[in-house]
Each structure stands twice: as structure tokens, then as C-alpha cells.
Design a protein around this motif. Sequence first.
Motif, PDB file in Angstrom:
ATOM      1  N   ALA A 119      24.769  61.968  47.917  1.00 35.26           N
ATOM      2  CA  ALA A 119      24.821  61.702  46.476  1.00 35.26           C
ATOM      3  C   ALA A 119      24.950  60.201  46.276  1.00 35.26           C
ATOM      4  O   ALA A 119      25.769  59.556  46.921  1.00 35.26           O
ATOM      5  CB  ALA A 119      25.992  62.435  45.846  1.00 35.26           C
ATOM      6  N   TRP A 120      24.127  59.641  45.400  1.00 34.95           N
ATOM      7  CA  TRP A 120      24.115  58.197  45.213  1.00 34.95           C
ATOM      8  C   TRP A 120      23.743  57.853  43.779  1.00 34.95           C
ATOM      9  O   TRP A 120      23.310  58.700  43.011  1.00 34.95           O
ATOM     10  CB  TRP A 120      23.140  57.546  46.193  1.00 34.95           C
ATOM     11  CG  TRP A 120      21.696  57.951  46.004  1.00 34.95           C
ATOM     12  CD1 TRP A 120      21.090  59.076  46.501  1.00 34.95           C
ATOM     13  CD2 TRP A 120      20.689  57.255  45.268  1.00 34.95           C
ATOM     14  NE1 TRP A 120      19.771  59.105  46.115  1.00 34.95           N
ATOM     15  CE2 TRP A 120      19.496  58.002  45.366  1.00 34.95           C
ATOM     16  CE3 TRP A 120      20.676  56.071  44.532  1.00 34.95           C
ATOM     17  CZ2 TRP A 120      18.309  57.602  44.756  1.00 34.95           C
ATOM     18  CZ3 TRP A 120      19.494  55.669  43.929  1.00 34.95           C
ATOM     19  CH2 TRP A 120      18.326  56.433  44.052  1.00 34.95           C
ATOM     20  N   ASN A 121      23.965  56.604  43.445  1.00 33.89           N
ATOM     21  CA  ASN A 121      23.415  56.058  42.208  1.00 33.89           C
ATOM     22  C   ASN A 121      23.265  54.551  42.338  1.00 33.89           C
ATOM     23  O   ASN A 121      23.941  53.910  43.129  1.00 33.89           O
ATOM     24  CB  ASN A 121      24.196  56.478  40.963  1.00 33.89           C
ATOM     25  CG  ASN A 121      25.411  55.638  40.657  1.00 33.89           C
ATOM     26  OD1 ASN A 121      25.688  54.625  41.290  1.00 33.89           O
ATOM     27  ND2 ASN A 121      26.167  56.068  39.675  1.00 33.89           N
ATOM     28  N   GLU A 160      28.661  58.142  36.248  1.00 31.67           N
ATOM     29  CA  GLU A 160      28.791  59.553  36.614  1.00 31.67           C
ATOM     30  C   GLU A 160      27.493  60.184  37.121  1.00 31.67           C
ATOM     31  O   GLU A 160      27.510  61.253  37.722  1.00 31.67           O
ATOM     32  CB  GLU A 160      29.337  60.374  35.440  1.00 31.67           C
ATOM     33  CG  GLU A 160      28.432  60.468  34.247  1.00 31.67           C
ATOM     34  CD  GLU A 160      28.471  59.254  33.320  1.00 31.67           C
ATOM     35  OE1 GLU A 160      27.641  59.204  32.397  1.00 31.67           O
ATOM     36  OE2 GLU A 160      29.302  58.357  33.504  1.00 31.67           O
ATOM     37  N   ARG A 219      24.431  61.178  39.413  1.00 29.71           N
ATOM     38  CA  ARG A 219      24.242  61.301  40.852  1.00 29.71           C
ATOM     39  C   ARG A 219      22.808  61.718  41.152  1.00 29.71           C
ATOM     40  O   ARG A 219      22.340  62.751  40.700  1.00 29.71           O
ATOM     41  CB  ARG A 219      25.192  62.335  41.473  1.00 29.71           C
ATOM     42  CG  ARG A 219      26.644  61.918  41.465  1.00 29.71           C
ATOM     43  CD  ARG A 219      26.889  60.687  42.323  1.00 29.71           C
ATOM     44  NE  ARG A 219      28.275  60.271  42.303  1.00 29.71           N
ATOM     45  CZ  ARG A 219      28.768  59.353  41.492  1.00 29.71           C
ATOM     46  NH1 ARG A 219      27.997  58.749  40.605  1.00 29.71           N
ATOM     47  NH2 ARG A 219      30.035  59.017  41.567  1.00 29.71           N
ATOM     48  N   THR A 234      20.176  62.489  44.416  1.00 33.22           N
ATOM     49  CA  THR A 234      20.443  63.063  45.730  1.00 33.22           C
ATOM     50  C   THR A 234      19.277  62.859  46.687  1.00 33.22           C
ATOM     51  O   THR A 234      18.111  62.889  46.284  1.00 33.22           O
ATOM     52  CB  THR A 234      20.726  64.582  45.642  1.00 33.22           C
ATOM     53  OG1 THR A 234      19.629  65.239  45.017  1.00 33.22           O
ATOM     54  CG2 THR A 234      22.000  64.853  44.889  1.00 33.22           C
ATOM     55  N   LYS A 270      27.618  57.427  47.249  1.00 31.87           N
ATOM     56  CA  LYS A 270      28.860  57.871  46.613  1.00 31.87           C
ATOM     57  C   LYS A 270      29.539  58.987  47.393  1.00 31.87           C
ATOM     58  O   LYS A 270      30.758  59.071  47.415  1.00 31.87           O
ATOM     59  CB  LYS A 270      28.592  58.346  45.178  1.00 31.87           C
ATOM     60  CG  LYS A 270      27.962  57.290  44.299  1.00 31.87           C
ATOM     61  CD  LYS A 270      28.837  56.071  44.182  1.00 31.87           C
ATOM     62  CE  LYS A 270      28.175  55.005  43.334  1.00 31.87           C
ATOM     63  NZ  LYS A 270      28.791  53.713  43.458  1.00 31.87           N
ATOM     64  N   ASP A 271      28.740  59.867  48.028  1.00 34.99           N
ATOM     65  CA  ASP A 271      29.338  61.004  48.727  1.00 34.99           C
ATOM     66  C   ASP A 271      28.318  61.621  49.673  1.00 34.99           C
ATOM     67  O   ASP A 271      27.109  61.558  49.420  1.00 34.99           O
ATOM     68  CB  ASP A 271      29.768  62.052  47.700  1.00 34.99           C
ATOM     69  CG  ASP A 271      30.879  62.955  48.186  1.00 34.99           C
ATOM     70  OD1 ASP A 271      31.366  62.760  49.314  1.00 34.99           O
ATOM     71  OD2 ASP A 271      31.269  63.853  47.427  1.00 34.99           O
TER      72      ASP A 271
END
Length: 83
Positions: A24-26, A34, A36, A38, A60-61
Motif C-alpha cells: 500500500a502506497w501513496n 488517507e 492508498r 496498491t 505505507k504498508d
Amino acid sequence: MGRVNDQVICSAKACRTPARWVLAWNNPKLHTPERRKTWLACEEHRESLSAFLGARDFLKDVVPLEEWEAAQAASTQERPDAD
């Protein structure tokens, strides 16, 4: 998400291996905090794709695909008007 024959595949260029991870990124210059986007990753490409996004401070995750899909399904159930 990228699918071939109803199977989720890795986002790495020319890879057709089933994905096991969601990255997950931005991009903070383009997306709200907020939001995301992918990428999907197989075991082989998880580190290289993570490093690419991480070097740009976009990552981010990293979540197992099964966990991500379960969370998305739960989120959709919480919002009955979401189609």
C-alpha cells in the motif's frame, strides 16, 4: 488488482507469479494522506518493489494479500451503499 484467469498476479514487470503481498502506497504530491494505491507482489519481488517505493517515501504498508482482502471485504460490509 491485476488478475489473470481470476488469479491475482504480481505487479513486477513481466512477472506472472501469484501475488502473496499487497504493498500500500501513496505519492504525497498527488494523493491525500488517507489514499492508498496498491501494488501486488510475489515472494520473489516483495523486497525489490518495497525498496523502490520506500526509496521515494511512498510505501505505507506491506500486508499479506489474504489479510488485505479480508479487510476490504469487512470495509465494504460496513458501508452497505458501497458498490
